[in-house]
Design a protein around this motif. Structure first.
Motif: not given
Length: 91
Positions: A45-47, A50-52, A78-80, A85-88
């Protein structure tokens, strides 16, 4: 020695993934702008929290079971979006 994780999906699981695509219009119009990240298991659930849901250059992310589906309106090149951070979040 190199350790590599292998993630397998059955044909039925892949069919379900396609059927549950949260971006059907985008997939029909520009399928090359969609990416699926295959996860070993449904994240904690915490992960998940954390996902935008949106990235800095208009990317949209949705978790569907054990899959993170990302739409890149400008293309992945072109993605920023900060995938590190998502993998973490999943670690």
């Amino acid at each position: 020695q190199v350790k590599t994780a292998v993630i397998l999906r059955t044909p039925a699981e892949l069919q379900d993934l396609v059927a549950c695509n949260p971006f059907p219009a985008e997939a029909a119009e520009a399928p090359s702008k969609l990416a699926v990240t295959f996860l070993r298991e449904i994240p904690a659930e915490a992960a998940i929290e954390a996902i935008p849901h949106e990235g800095p250059t208009g990317e949209r992310l949705r978790l569907v079971g054990k899959h993170l589906i990302t739409y890149f309106p400008l293309g992945m090149g072109q993605s920023k979006l900060n995938f590190a951070a998502i993998e973490r979040a999943f670690a």
